[in-house]
Write a protein that holds these residues in place. Sequence first.
Motif, PDB file in Angstrom:
ATOM      1  N   LEU A 156       0.827  -1.120   0.045  1.00 56.41           N
ATOM      2  CA  LEU A 156      -0.131  -0.112   0.099  1.00 56.41           C
ATOM      3  C   LEU A 156       0.990   1.176  -0.084  1.00 56.41           C
ATOM      4  CD1 LEU A 156      -3.147   0.511   0.189  1.00 56.41           C
ATOM      5  CD2 LEU A 156      -2.751   1.071   2.651  1.00 56.41           C
ATOM      6  N   PRO A 157       0.845   2.013  -1.078  1.00 56.11           N
ATOM      7  CA  PRO A 157       1.687   3.415  -0.882  1.00 56.11           C
ATOM      8  C   PRO A 157       1.342   4.232   0.050  1.00 56.11           C
ATOM      9  CG  PRO A 157       0.745   2.898  -3.171  1.00 56.11           C
ATOM     10  CD  PRO A 157      -0.029   1.836  -2.352  1.00 56.11           C
ATOM     11  N   GLY A 158       2.240   4.825   0.669  1.00 53.90           N
ATOM     12  CA  GLY A 158       2.194   5.679   1.877  1.00 53.90           C
ATOM     13  C   GLY A 158       1.269   6.972   1.338  1.00 53.90           C
TER      14      GLY A 158
ATOM     15  N   THR B 196      -2.378   6.637   2.096  1.00 58.41           N
ATOM     16  CA  THR B 196      -2.965   7.053   3.741  1.00 58.41           C
ATOM     17  C   THR B 196      -2.526   8.423   4.164  1.00 58.41           C
ATOM     18  OG1 THR B 196      -0.935   6.088   4.606  1.00 58.41           O
ATOM     19  CG2 THR B 196      -2.701   4.495   3.972  1.00 58.41           C
ATOM     20  N   LEU B 197      -2.124   9.315   3.313  1.00 56.63           N
ATOM     21  CA  LEU B 197      -1.599  10.280   3.894  1.00 56.63           C
ATOM     22  C   LEU B 197      -2.737  11.316   4.412  1.00 56.63           C
ATOM     23  CD1 LEU B 197       1.283  11.569   3.985  1.00 56.63           C
ATOM     24  CD2 LEU B 197       0.882  12.681   1.679  1.00 56.63           C
ATOM     25  N   VAL B 198      -3.765  11.536   3.510  1.00 53.12           N
ATOM     26  CA  VAL B 198      -4.773  12.352   3.987  1.00 53.12           C
ATOM     27  C   VAL B 198      -5.792  11.791   5.118  1.00 53.12           C
ATOM     28  CG1 VAL B 198      -7.079  13.335   3.255  1.00 53.12           C
ATOM     29  CG2 VAL B 198      -5.117  13.348   1.897  1.00 53.12           C
ATOM     30  N   PRO B 199      -5.930  10.458   5.077  1.00 57.32           N
ATOM     31  CA  PRO B 199      -6.789  10.035   6.416  1.00 57.32           C
ATOM     32  C   PRO B 199      -5.904  10.105   7.541  1.00 57.32           C
ATOM     33  CG  PRO B 199      -6.892   8.253   4.476  1.00 57.32           C
ATOM     34  CD  PRO B 199      -5.946   9.354   4.088  1.00 57.32           C
ATOM     35  N   SER B 200      -4.527   9.689   7.641  1.00 60.48           N
ATOM     36  CA  SER B 200      -3.787  10.137   8.720  1.00 60.48           C
ATOM     37  C   SER B 200      -3.637  11.364   9.279  1.00 60.48           C
ATOM     38  CB  SER B 200      -2.414   9.302   8.342  1.00 60.48           C
ATOM     39  OG  SER B 200      -2.227   8.188   8.017  1.00 60.48           O
ATOM     40  N   PHE B 201      -3.561  12.477   8.216  1.00 61.37           N
ATOM     41  CA  PHE B 201      -3.602  13.783   8.581  1.00 61.37           C
ATOM     42  C   PHE B 201      -4.928  14.324   9.575  1.00 61.37           C
ATOM     43  CE2 PHE B 201      -4.539  18.083   8.128  1.00 61.37           C
ATOM     44  CZ  PHE B 201      -3.299  18.814   8.655  1.00 61.37           C
ATOM     45  N   ILE B 202      -5.959  13.493   8.938  1.00 61.56           N
ATOM     46  CA  ILE B 202      -7.309  14.021   9.725  1.00 61.56           C
ATOM     47  C   ILE B 202      -7.459  13.170  10.841  1.00 61.56           C
ATOM     48  CG2 ILE B 202      -9.896  13.551   9.206  1.00 61.56           C
ATOM     49  CD1 ILE B 202      -9.566  13.595   6.184  1.00 61.56           C
ATOM     50  N   LEU B 203      -6.798  12.011  11.031  1.00 61.34           N
ATOM     51  CA  LEU B 203      -6.920  11.424  12.399  1.00 61.34           C
ATOM     52  C   LEU B 203      -6.191  12.083  13.248  1.00 61.34           C
ATOM     53  CD1 LEU B 203      -7.345   8.979  13.950  1.00 61.34           C
ATOM     54  CD2 LEU B 203      -5.416   7.759  13.151  1.00 61.34           C
ATOM     55  N   TRP B 204      -4.807  12.464  13.149  1.00 61.39           N
ATOM     56  CA  TRP B 204      -3.866  13.300  13.981  1.00 61.39           C
ATOM     57  C   TRP B 204      -4.545  14.642  14.301  1.00 61.39           C
ATOM     58  CZ3 TRP B 204      -1.300  10.131  16.824  1.00 61.39           C
ATOM     59  CH2 TRP B 204      -0.635   8.957  16.160  1.00 61.39           C
ATOM     60  N   ARG B 205      -5.192  15.266  13.360  1.00 64.10           N
ATOM     61  CA  ARG B 205      -5.931  16.565  13.723  1.00 64.10           C
ATOM     62  C   ARG B 205      -6.946  16.417  14.453  1.00 64.10           C
ATOM     63  NH1 ARG B 205      -8.636  19.486   8.597  1.00 64.10           N
ATOM     64  NH2 ARG B 205     -10.105  17.688   9.347  1.00 64.10           N
ATOM     65  N   GLU B 206      -7.791  15.356  14.322  1.00 69.07           N
ATOM     66  CA  GLU B 206      -8.896  15.284  15.488  1.00 69.07           C
ATOM     67  C   GLU B 206      -8.595  14.934  16.581  1.00 69.07           C
ATOM     68  OE1 GLU B 206     -12.199  15.633  14.489  1.00 69.07           O
ATOM     69  OE2 GLU B 206     -11.536  16.349  12.841  1.00 69.07           O
ATOM     70  N   LEU B 207      -7.445  14.262  16.751  1.00 71.76           N
ATOM     71  CA  LEU B 207      -6.759  14.109  18.275  1.00 71.76           C
ATOM     72  C   LEU B 207      -5.883  15.269  18.737  1.00 71.76           C
ATOM     73  CD1 LEU B 207      -5.401  10.469  17.373  1.00 71.76           C
ATOM     74  CD2 LEU B 207      -7.544  11.059  18.789  1.00 71.76           C
ATOM     75  N   LYS B 208      -6.004  16.422  17.714  1.00 73.04           N
ATOM     76  CA  LYS B 208      -5.169  17.442  18.434  1.00 73.04           C
ATOM     77  C   LYS B 208      -3.693  17.230  18.446  1.00 73.04           C
ATOM     78  CE  LYS B 208      -9.493  19.495  20.318  1.00 73.04           C
ATOM     79  NZ  LYS B 208      -9.993  19.867  18.883  1.00 73.04           N
TER      80      LYS B 208
END
Length: 309
Positions: free
Chosen positions: A146-148, A151-163
């Motif tokens: 799976l190319p990185g 998952t770049l955008v979903p990962s960023f959204i996840l960490w942003r929601e976790l502040k």
Amino acid sequence: MSTELITGKPTTREKVEHKVKVRKPMGRKRQKTISDIITYILLALGAAIVLVPFFWMIRTSLTLESQLFDYPPKFIPSPLVFQNYVEAWNALPVSFTRFTMNTLFVTILAMSAEIFTCSLVAYGFARFRFPGRNVLFMLMLSTMMLPGVVTLVPSFILWRELKLIDTYDPMTIGAWFAWGPSYVFLLRQFFMSLPKEIEEAALLDGANTIQIYAKIMLPLVKPALLAIAVLSFIGNWNNFMGPLIYLNSGEKYPIIMALKFFEQSLSKEAPKFHYMMAMAHMMSIPLLALYFAMQRNFIEGITAGAVKG
């Protein structure tokens, strides 16, 4: 009766047979020498091609700013300006000492977490039998395909929601969940190559699973652990995409991000390439030192676990 026994001299046939026997080893030796010479020539050419960019980096780092764009370029600049290293280290508002400490903090924390969690997961896959073990292992390996970028955008959204944006957590927390499937695979092969009798003997002596894992199995796979340490250190030390996406504060940047300042903020006319190359050279020294210090263990760790036996 042989003629040699009668006359005391070897016959023509015996002379020919003797020459053939002598010629074969000499011919093989000559062929091996020629083959070795060709191999070394090809290796030297390959090494020269690989080392040209490294040489050019050092050459640029020792060049005066006024001579950077001279044509034709000088392969050895005159004079050699070692002061570029000192000026580059202190050229930015934030010292490169701070950037180095940031890089070491993220690298060592992520590397330690990867070694611990990957070895733990690999030991579980190699020694414990549970429902769905093979399916989970194949699923884990499939994540390598799976190319990185996916998952770049979903990962960023996840960490942003976790502040947790503008912190080091996105670059280190994942390491505590064995985010290196290739490391798990390598260690699993190592564990599977070890005889189970070692663990059985330890169980008879009263050792529990944790003691077997920590005091018996880990020392036996030390070459693989050192190989993973080198690969993980290099990967985290050179990680550019993570800081670029998750960090906003300049004082939190690692070295690889700080190099961009020489291209953007110090000069409106031309990038400070001599400063960039000086710091890039300084940045490569720990990697080279680590590799040469662990070269033997690194190669052994990469190759020894490839074959079960």
